[in-house]
Enzyme design. Structure first.
Site, mmCIF file in Angstrom:
data_model
loop_
_atom_site.group_PDB
_atom_site.id
_atom_site.type_symbol
_atom_site.label_atom_id
_atom_site.label_comp_id
_atom_site.label_asym_id
_atom_site.label_seq_id
_atom_site.Cartn_x
_atom_site.Cartn_y
_atom_site.Cartn_z
ATOM 1 N N HIS A 117 34.493 42.993 36.615
ATOM 2 C CA HIS A 117 34.026 42.889 35.225
ATOM 3 C C HIS A 117 33.177 41.622 35.068
ATOM 4 C CE1 HIS A 117 33.811 42.540 30.918
ATOM 5 N NE2 HIS A 117 34.122 43.828 30.878
ATOM 6 N N GLY A 138 29.853 43.298 23.934
ATOM 7 C CA GLY A 138 30.333 42.496 22.810
ATOM 8 C C GLY A 138 29.250 42.008 21.879
ATOM 9 N N GLU A 167 27.761 48.468 33.014
ATOM 10 C CA GLU A 167 27.907 47.617 31.824
ATOM 11 C C GLU A 167 26.826 46.530 31.817
ATOM 12 O OE1 GLU A 167 32.196 47.864 30.156
ATOM 13 O OE2 GLU A 167 32.040 46.145 31.478
ATOM 14 N N GLY A 179 35.437 48.073 25.022
ATOM 15 C CA GLY A 179 36.105 46.805 24.750
ATOM 16 C C GLY A 179 36.585 46.756 23.308
ATOM 17 N N GLY A 180 35.828 46.073 22.459
ATOM 18 C CA GLY A 180 36.217 45.832 21.065
ATOM 19 C C GLY A 180 36.725 47.065 20.331
ATOM 20 N N ASN A 233 39.351 48.712 27.539
ATOM 21 C CA ASN A 233 39.561 47.407 28.179
ATOM 22 C C ASN A 233 39.936 46.422 27.074
ATOM 23 O OD1 ASN A 233 39.432 44.995 29.526
ATOM 24 N ND2 ASN A 233 37.194 45.019 29.802
ATOM 25 N N TRP A 234 41.222 46.119 26.976
ATOM 26 C CA TRP A 234 41.699 45.293 25.861
ATOM 27 C C TRP A 234 41.382 43.807 26.032
ATOM 28 C CZ3 TRP A 234 47.290 47.692 25.034
ATOM 29 C CH2 TRP A 234 47.142 49.021 24.599
ATOM 30 N N LYS A 235 40.945 43.424 27.219
ATOM 31 C CA LYS A 235 40.603 42.009 27.470
ATOM 32 C C LYS A 235 41.790 41.111 27.091
ATOM 33 C CE LYS A 235 35.813 43.316 26.938
ATOM 34 N NZ LYS A 235 34.444 42.912 26.713
ATOM 35 N N SER A 253 29.351 47.608 23.937
ATOM 36 C CA SER A 253 29.244 47.894 22.504
ATOM 37 C C SER A 253 29.335 49.388 22.189
ATOM 38 C CB SER A 253 27.961 47.290 21.927
ATOM 39 O OG SER A 253 28.001 45.881 22.027
ATOM 40 N N GLU A 268 32.902 39.533 32.795
ATOM 41 C CA GLU A 268 33.587 38.347 32.239
ATOM 42 C C GLU A 268 34.405 37.642 33.318
ATOM 43 O OE1 GLU A 268 35.375 40.322 28.888
ATOM 44 O OE2 GLU A 268 33.407 40.495 27.942
HETATM 45 P P1 PGA Z 1 32.547 45.869 24.388
HETATM 46 O O1 PGA Z 1 33.092 45.523 25.877
HETATM 47 O O2 PGA Z 1 32.813 47.353 24.196
HETATM 48 O O3 PGA Z 1 33.352 45.008 23.472
HETATM 49 O O4 PGA Z 1 31.090 45.578 24.393
HETATM 50 C C1 PGA Z 1 32.957 46.439 26.922
HETATM 51 C C2 PGA Z 1 33.475 45.840 28.197
HETATM 52 O O5 PGA Z 1 33.289 44.632 28.425
HETATM 53 O O6 PGA Z 1 34.103 46.554 29.000
#
Ligand code: PGA
Length: 247
Positions: free
Chosen positions: A93, A171, A165, A230-231, A9-11, A209, A95
């Site tokens: 998600h 994050g 999640e 994500g990251g 997930n590149w956000k 994470s 966010e």
């Molecule tokens: P993260 O994000 O791996 O940066 O914690 C995961 C996500 O929000 O899908």
């Protein structure tokens, strides 16, 4: 056996469409060891990334879709715009729930719209830090699953993917433990059954994470079929290491 699946997930990354294409190509050049791999670039990069991955063994996902098919919804994208570029879409998600005000009611409508359009939904659920501390994680997550699946046709949900999640792990560099994730995955499968689905057949990913360093814990944990990353998905080497952990 359930499908093993890792989605990046590149956000709101990388900073340019050209860099998104470069990252996509880099991801596609790796051996996934039989694990299904997906990337979810920002909406504006979907077309270019889909083009770059046309002959690759990497699926493209949208990060979100609107619940209506078309109309006066400034800034939003519809399932028909996404279809043809992506095989599926993330919905719910945390966010998007946080920044765009998505409620379970909206998530249910988005998921139903995605399913009706033939897009594979990746439904995200997870408890907040306060809910976690209060010991309410299972109740919260089970309630989300039932509420978020309420509007969708059962017939289109065979290809559903769920991502557990926990918000406190996203994050933060502080992932959950494999044992904790396994417990919540059991809760999710029970809630899926309650919603009339075959919970044992639906892949469940862990997200929060996940990195090359932390992934082993989740790859070894019972009931976890992959990761939503994500990251760590922004670095092709690290993402490849996460993918291979599930092979
Ligand atoms: P993260 O994000 O791996 O940066 O914690 C995961 C996500 O929000 O899908």
């Amino acid at each position: 056996m359930r499908e093993r699946l890792v989605i990046g997930n590149w956000k709101m990354n990388p900073p340019t469409i050209a860099e998104a294409v470069e990252l996509a190509r880099d991801v596609a050049g790796r051996d996934a060891g039989g694990v299904a791999v997906g990337v979810a670039p920002p909406a504006i990069a979907l077309a270019a990334v889909a083009d770059a991955l046309r002959d690759a063994n990497v699926d493209v996902y949208a990060q979100d879709v609107h619940w209506e098919e078309r109309g006066a919804f400034t800034g939003q994208i519809s399932v028909s715009m996404v279809r043809g570029l992506a095989v599926g879409t993330i919905v719910g998600h945390s966010e998007v729930r946080r920044d765009l005000g998505d409620t379970d009611e909206r998530v249910a409508k988005k998921l139903a719209r995605a399913v009706a359009a033939g897009l594979r939904p990746v439904l995200c659920v997870g408890e907040s830090e306060a809910e976690h501390a209060a010991g309410n994680a299972s109740i919260v997550v089970a309630r989300q699953i039932v509420a978020d699946l309420k509007a969708a046709q059962r017939r289109g949900l065979e290809r559903l993917v769920v991502a557990y999640e926990p918000i406190w792990a996203i994050g933060t560099g502080n992932p959950a433990t494999g044992t904790w994730a396994t417990t919540l995955v059991r809760t999710i499968r029970a809630a899926l059954k309650q919603s009339g689905l075959d919970g044992e057949a639906i892949p469940i990913l862990y997200g929060g994470s996940v990195s090359a360093r932390s992934v082993g814990e989740f790859a070894d944990a019972e009931g976890i079929d992959g990761a939503l990353v994500g990251g760590a998905s922004l670095d092709a080497d690290e993402f490849a290491a996460v993918v291979r952990a599930f092979a």
